[in-house]
Design a protein around this motif. Structure first.
Motif, PDB file in Angstrom:
ATOM      1  N   GLY A  19       0.827  -1.208   0.000  1.00 49.23           N
ATOM      2  CA  GLY A  19       0.000   0.000   0.000  1.00 49.23           C
ATOM      3  C   GLY A  19       0.861   1.259   0.000  1.00 49.23           C
ATOM      4  O   GLY A  19       0.568   2.231  -0.711  1.00 49.23           O
ATOM      5  N   GLU A  37      -5.399   2.506   7.344  1.00 49.57           N
ATOM      6  CA  GLU A  37      -4.718   1.370   7.950  1.00 49.57           C
ATOM      7  C   GLU A  37      -5.471   0.932   9.212  1.00 49.57           C
ATOM      8  O   GLU A  37      -5.773   1.756  10.074  1.00 49.57           O
ATOM      9  CB  GLU A  37      -3.267   1.742   8.292  1.00 49.57           C
ATOM     10  CG  GLU A  37      -2.543   0.794   9.227  1.00 49.57           C
ATOM     11  CD  GLU A  37      -2.511  -0.667   8.745  1.00 49.57           C
ATOM     12  OE1 GLU A  37      -2.185  -0.908   7.570  1.00 49.57           O
ATOM     13  OE2 GLU A  37      -2.836  -1.558   9.559  1.00 49.57           O
ATOM     14  N   ALA A  38      -5.713  -0.379   9.310  1.00 53.47           N
ATOM     15  CA  ALA A  38      -6.493  -0.891  10.436  1.00 53.47           C
ATOM     16  C   ALA A  38      -5.729  -0.819  11.757  1.00 53.47           C
ATOM     17  O   ALA A  38      -6.304  -0.505  12.808  1.00 53.47           O
ATOM     18  CB  ALA A  38      -6.889  -2.348  10.156  1.00 53.47           C
ATOM     19  N   ALA A  60       8.846 -10.145   8.556  1.00 53.90           N
ATOM     20  CA  ALA A  60       9.894 -10.314   7.535  1.00 53.90           C
ATOM     21  C   ALA A  60      11.274  -9.961   8.085  1.00 53.90           C
ATOM     22  O   ALA A  60      11.412  -9.039   8.906  1.00 53.90           O
ATOM     23  CB  ALA A  60       9.570  -9.431   6.331  1.00 53.90           C
ATOM     24  N   ALA A 167      -4.767  -3.106  -0.708  1.00 55.35           N
ATOM     25  CA  ALA A 167      -3.399  -3.580  -0.452  1.00 55.35           C
ATOM     26  C   ALA A 167      -3.397  -4.442   0.801  1.00 55.35           C
ATOM     27  O   ALA A 167      -2.585  -4.253   1.711  1.00 55.35           O
ATOM     28  CB  ALA A 167      -2.449  -2.392  -0.329  1.00 55.35           C
ATOM     29  N   ILE A 168      -4.315  -5.379   0.841  1.00 56.86           N
ATOM     30  CA  ILE A 168      -4.405  -6.324   1.960  1.00 56.86           C
ATOM     31  C   ILE A 168      -4.533  -7.728   1.361  1.00 56.86           C
ATOM     32  O   ILE A 168      -4.928  -7.880   0.199  1.00 56.86           O
ATOM     33  CB  ILE A 168      -5.594  -5.999   2.906  1.00 56.86           C
ATOM     34  CG1 ILE A 168      -6.956  -6.246   2.260  1.00 56.86           C
ATOM     35  CG2 ILE A 168      -5.541  -4.550   3.351  1.00 56.86           C
ATOM     36  CD1 ILE A 168      -8.130  -5.980   3.210  1.00 56.86           C
ATOM     37  N   LYS A 203       6.498 -17.053  14.799  1.00 58.39           N
ATOM     38  CA  LYS A 203       7.933 -16.738  14.821  1.00 58.39           C
ATOM     39  C   LYS A 203       8.299 -16.391  16.263  1.00 58.39           C
ATOM     40  O   LYS A 203       7.656 -15.542  16.886  1.00 58.39           O
ATOM     41  CB  LYS A 203       8.234 -15.566  13.883  1.00 58.39           C
ATOM     42  CG  LYS A 203       9.725 -15.221  13.824  1.00 58.39           C
ATOM     43  CD  LYS A 203      10.000 -14.203  12.714  1.00 58.39           C
ATOM     44  CE  LYS A 203      11.451 -13.761  12.713  1.00 58.39           C
ATOM     45  NZ  LYS A 203      11.741 -12.802  11.642  1.00 58.39           N
ATOM     46  N   ILE A 338       8.749  -9.316   0.173  1.00 58.25           N
ATOM     47  CA  ILE A 338       8.662  -7.847   0.221  1.00 58.25           C
ATOM     48  C   ILE A 338       8.771  -7.300  -1.204  1.00 58.25           C
ATOM     49  O   ILE A 338       8.035  -6.393  -1.598  1.00 58.25           O
ATOM     50  CB  ILE A 338       9.817  -7.287   1.090  1.00 58.25           C
ATOM     51  CG1 ILE A 338       9.712  -7.797   2.526  1.00 58.25           C
ATOM     52  CG2 ILE A 338       9.841  -5.771   1.047  1.00 58.25           C
ATOM     53  CD1 ILE A 338      10.986  -7.596   3.341  1.00 58.25           C
TER      54      ILE A 338
HETATM   55  C1  LIG Z   1       6.888 -14.362   9.917  1.00 64.52           C
HETATM   56  C2  LIG Z   1       7.106 -13.781   8.544  1.00 64.52           C
HETATM   57  C3  LIG Z   1       8.361 -13.812   7.969  1.00 64.52           C
HETATM   58  C4  LIG Z   1       8.575 -13.282   6.687  1.00 64.52           C
HETATM   59  N1  LIG Z   1       9.843 -13.262   6.178  1.00 64.52           N
HETATM   60  C5  LIG Z   1      10.077 -12.614   5.009  1.00 64.52           C
HETATM   61  C6  LIG Z   1      11.409 -12.393   4.568  1.00 64.52           C
HETATM   62  O1  LIG Z   1      12.378 -12.735   5.269  1.00 64.52           O
HETATM   63  N2  LIG Z   1      11.586 -11.776   3.359  1.00 64.52           N
HETATM   64  C7  LIG Z   1      10.529 -11.377   2.588  1.00 64.52           C
HETATM   65  O2  LIG Z   1      10.742 -10.833   1.502  1.00 64.52           O
HETATM   66  N3  LIG Z   1       9.241 -11.529   3.013  1.00 64.52           N
HETATM   67  C8  LIG Z   1       9.008 -12.122   4.206  1.00 64.52           C
HETATM   68  N4  LIG Z   1       7.732 -12.223   4.682  1.00 64.52           N
HETATM   69  C9  LIG Z   1       6.644 -11.732   3.831  1.00 64.52           C
HETATM   70  C10 LIG Z   1       6.542 -10.189   3.847  1.00 64.52           C
HETATM   71  O3  LIG Z   1       6.427  -9.755   5.170  1.00 64.52           O
HETATM   72  C11 LIG Z   1       5.334  -9.786   3.025  1.00 64.52           C
HETATM   73  O4  LIG Z   1       5.515 -10.213   1.676  1.00 64.52           O
HETATM   74  C12 LIG Z   1       5.055  -8.283   2.963  1.00 64.52           C
HETATM   75  O5  LIG Z   1       5.325  -7.631   4.164  1.00 64.52           O
HETATM   76  C13 LIG Z   1       3.603  -8.125   2.537  1.00 64.52           C
HETATM   77  O6  LIG Z   1       3.282  -6.769   2.395  1.00 64.52           O
HETATM   78  P1  LIG Z   1       1.803  -6.357   1.958  1.00 64.52           P
HETATM   79  O7  LIG Z   1       1.783  -4.885   2.009  1.00 64.52           O
HETATM   80  O8  LIG Z   1       1.437  -7.068   0.722  1.00 64.52           O
HETATM   81  O9  LIG Z   1       0.842  -6.967   3.086  1.00 64.52           O
HETATM   82  P2  LIG Z   1       0.771  -6.687   4.721  1.00 64.52           P
HETATM   83  O10 LIG Z   1       2.145  -6.469   5.181  1.00 64.52           O
HETATM   84  O11 LIG Z   1       0.005  -7.811   5.218  1.00 64.52           O
HETATM   85  O12 LIG Z   1       0.003  -5.315   4.771  1.00 64.52           O
HETATM   86  C14 LIG Z   1      -1.396  -5.244   4.752  1.00 64.52           C
HETATM   87  C15 LIG Z   1      -1.828  -4.065   5.636  1.00 64.52           C
HETATM   88  O13 LIG Z   1      -3.242  -3.936   5.553  1.00 64.52           O
HETATM   89  C16 LIG Z   1      -3.752  -3.703   6.851  1.00 64.52           C
HETATM   90  N5  LIG Z   1      -5.153  -4.135   6.871  1.00 64.52           N
HETATM   91  C17 LIG Z   1      -5.643  -5.401   6.937  1.00 64.52           C
HETATM   92  N6  LIG Z   1      -6.986  -5.384   6.903  1.00 64.52           N
HETATM   93  C18 LIG Z   1      -7.355  -4.085   6.795  1.00 64.52           C
HETATM   94  C19 LIG Z   1      -8.616  -3.430   6.698  1.00 64.52           C
HETATM   95  N7  LIG Z   1      -9.790  -4.077   6.704  1.00 64.52           N
HETATM   96  N8  LIG Z   1      -8.616  -2.069   6.614  1.00 64.52           N
HETATM   97  C20 LIG Z   1      -7.450  -1.342   6.588  1.00 64.52           C
HETATM   98  N9  LIG Z   1      -6.229  -1.934   6.684  1.00 64.52           N
HETATM   99  C21 LIG Z   1      -6.186  -3.295   6.765  1.00 64.52           C
HETATM  100  C22 LIG Z   1      -2.848  -4.492   7.753  1.00 64.52           C
HETATM  101  O14 LIG Z   1      -2.903  -4.055   9.098  1.00 64.52           O
HETATM  102  C23 LIG Z   1      -1.487  -4.282   7.097  1.00 64.52           C
HETATM  103  O15 LIG Z   1      -0.830  -3.138   7.611  1.00 64.52           O
HETATM  104  C24 LIG Z   1       7.494 -12.729   5.961  1.00 64.52           C
HETATM  105  C25 LIG Z   1       6.219 -12.683   6.553  1.00 64.52           C
HETATM  106  C26 LIG Z   1       6.027 -13.194   7.834  1.00 64.52           C
HETATM  107  C27 LIG Z   1       4.661 -13.109   8.468  1.00 64.52           C
END
Ligand SMILES: Cc1cc2nc3c(=O)[nH]c(=O)nc-3n(C[C@H](O)[C@H](O)[C@H](O)COP(=O)(O)OP(=O)(O)OC[C@H]3O[C@@H](n4cnc5c(N)ncnc54)[C@H](O)[C@@H]3O)c2cc1C
Length: 357
Positions: A19, A37-38, A60, A167-168, A203, A338
């Motif tokens: 996002g 953002e929630a 991550a 972006a969720i 984790k 990421i």
């Molecule tokens: C334990 C763990 C280890 C990881 N290790 C790695 C790593 O080493 N390297 C790597 O590249 N990737 C890693 N990842 C994956 C990486 O973290 C994700 O690919 C990336 O952070 C996803 O980003 P995103 O913005 O797509 O989703 P998210 O980070 O899930 O962001 C979504 C956002 O939307 C918000 N949201 C949800 N519902 C609502 C709603 N109804 N209204 C408003 N806001 C809402 C959430 O609070 C959140 O802030 C790991 C993930 C985890 C959980």
């Protein structure tokens, strides 16, 4: 219906890195954005906590040398990185518990870490947004689309806009948000079965006074068929300021474990691997991502799959579209990482700009 409180060109649901990447690209192009953002913080699955002078990652941890978008962003934001500690032998544990010591760190591919913790990157991006462009504590629960506009309703009010970027994680969008009119059936089906990357992970990070495993010639990398933690790594912070080891376990295998049961399981396993020096960590911190309501849905419609990652249905917006998708699961490459999330955010920003007003 909540009171209409504002309008924007584009509303972005979710201040994870996807996002925020979309928001950054759009606002730099002169498009007015509002990010809802929630949670009470940005970063989503990039979550770090400070301990002493180090940052511990509960989500991550790494990026890899072939991930150029992460590296460009780090450069733009002026953030430091350091290589994952990998010197020393690997432990491989068979199902029945036999321990094998394998020379060198055989399995880890070279990776890098964020010196200030992974969350420092989304935090820096959020601080670059124009004033008022980000609203925390605003979970979105309804999106009403008509021919000219969208109304995005959250607990802090409604924002009207020309377009909305989701972006969720897709299955979370379906569970948490009522779409009026409903999403197309095929898209709804695909989104509903899309797994949340790492959404089933616990984790746990154990912090110690010294990285004693290195004194035994071990890298801290462990691959265990016995579990409950299946994979462990050295997680000492930059400059070894906070020595630590982390482990991943499946949340399903830890059903019913609270944080103190997770701590006990982690310590017990570490003592079995590294001996009694592991028995007294300064602290064990953990995150159960399956229990995070803003990461993983409560209920699955069907068995979650990664086969739908990057599905073209998430990127076939059409010129008259009002709704666009952008989580890492929707990226056409590097999905789950990421890098994939940034890629998805940039794609959505470009698609929004190309679409008809
Ligand atoms: C334990 C763990 C280890 C990881 N290790 C790695 C790593 O080493 N390297 C790597 O590249 N990737 C890693 N990842 C994956 C990486 O973290 C994700 O690919 C990336 O952070 C996803 O980003 P995103 O913005 O797509 O989703 P998210 O980070 O899930 O962001 C979504 C956002 O939307 C918000 N949201 C949800 N519902 C609502 C709603 N109804 N209204 C408003 N806001 C809402 C959430 O609070 C959140 O802030 C790991 C993930 C985890 C959980």
């Amino acid at each position: 219906m909540t009171e209409i409180i504002s309008s924007s060109d584009v509303v972005i649901v979710g201040a994870g890195i996807a996002g925020l990447s979309a928001a950054r690209a759009l606002s730099r192009a002169g498009v007015q954005v509002t990010v809802l953002e929630a949670r009470d913080r940005v970063g989503g699955r990039m979550r770090s906590v400070n301990r002493g002078s180090g940052a511990i990652d509960l989500g991550a941890t790494w990026f890899w040398p072939n991930e150029s978008l992460v590296q460009s962003l780090l450069h733009e934001c002026g953030l430091q990185v350091f290589p994952q500690e990998a010197a020393g032998d690997t432990l491989y544990i068979k199902k029945e518990g036999r321990i094998f010591r394998l020379p060198n760190d055989l399995v880890s591919s070279p990776s890098y870490r964020f010196a200030g913790g992974a969350q420092a990157l989304p935090t820096a991006m959020a601080s670059d947004l124009p004033p008022g462009g980000l609203r925390l504590n605003s979970p979105v629960h309804r999106i009403v689309v008509d021919a000219d506009a969208v109304a995005v309703e959250s607990t802090t009010g409604t924002v009207t806009a020309r377009k909305v970027i989701l972006a969720i994680p897709p299955p979370l969008a379906l569970e948490a948000i009522a779409f009026i009119p409903q999403l197309p059936k095929a898209l709804d089906h695909i989104a509903g079965q899309t797994a949340v990357w790492m959404g089933d992970m616990v984790k746990a990070v154990a912090i110690y006074e010294r990285p004693f495993w290195r004194e035994q010639g071990l890298s801290g990398f462990v691959f265990s068929e016995a579990g409950p933690f299946r994979e462990l790594h050295d997680h000492s912070t930059a400059g070894d300021r906070v020595p630590a080891i982390f482990g991943f376990a499946s949340a399903t295998a830890m059903t019913g474990f609270d944080s103190s049961a997770i701590r006990e399981a982690m310590i017990q396993q570490l003592v079995g691997l590294f001996g009694y020096e592991a028995a007294h960590p300064l602290e064990v911190i953990s995150a159960n991502w399956a229990a995070e309501r803003y990461t993983s849905p409560r209920q699955w419609r069907s068995a979650p799959t990664t086969a739908t990652y990057g599905h073209s249905a998430f990127r076939e917006e059409g010129r008259d579209a009002r709704i666009f998708w952008a989580s890492t699961e929707t990226a056409d490459a590097f999905s789950g990482h990421i890098e994939g999330a940034i890629r998805a955010g940039l794609h959505a920003a470009a698609a929004v700009r190309q679409a008809n007003d």
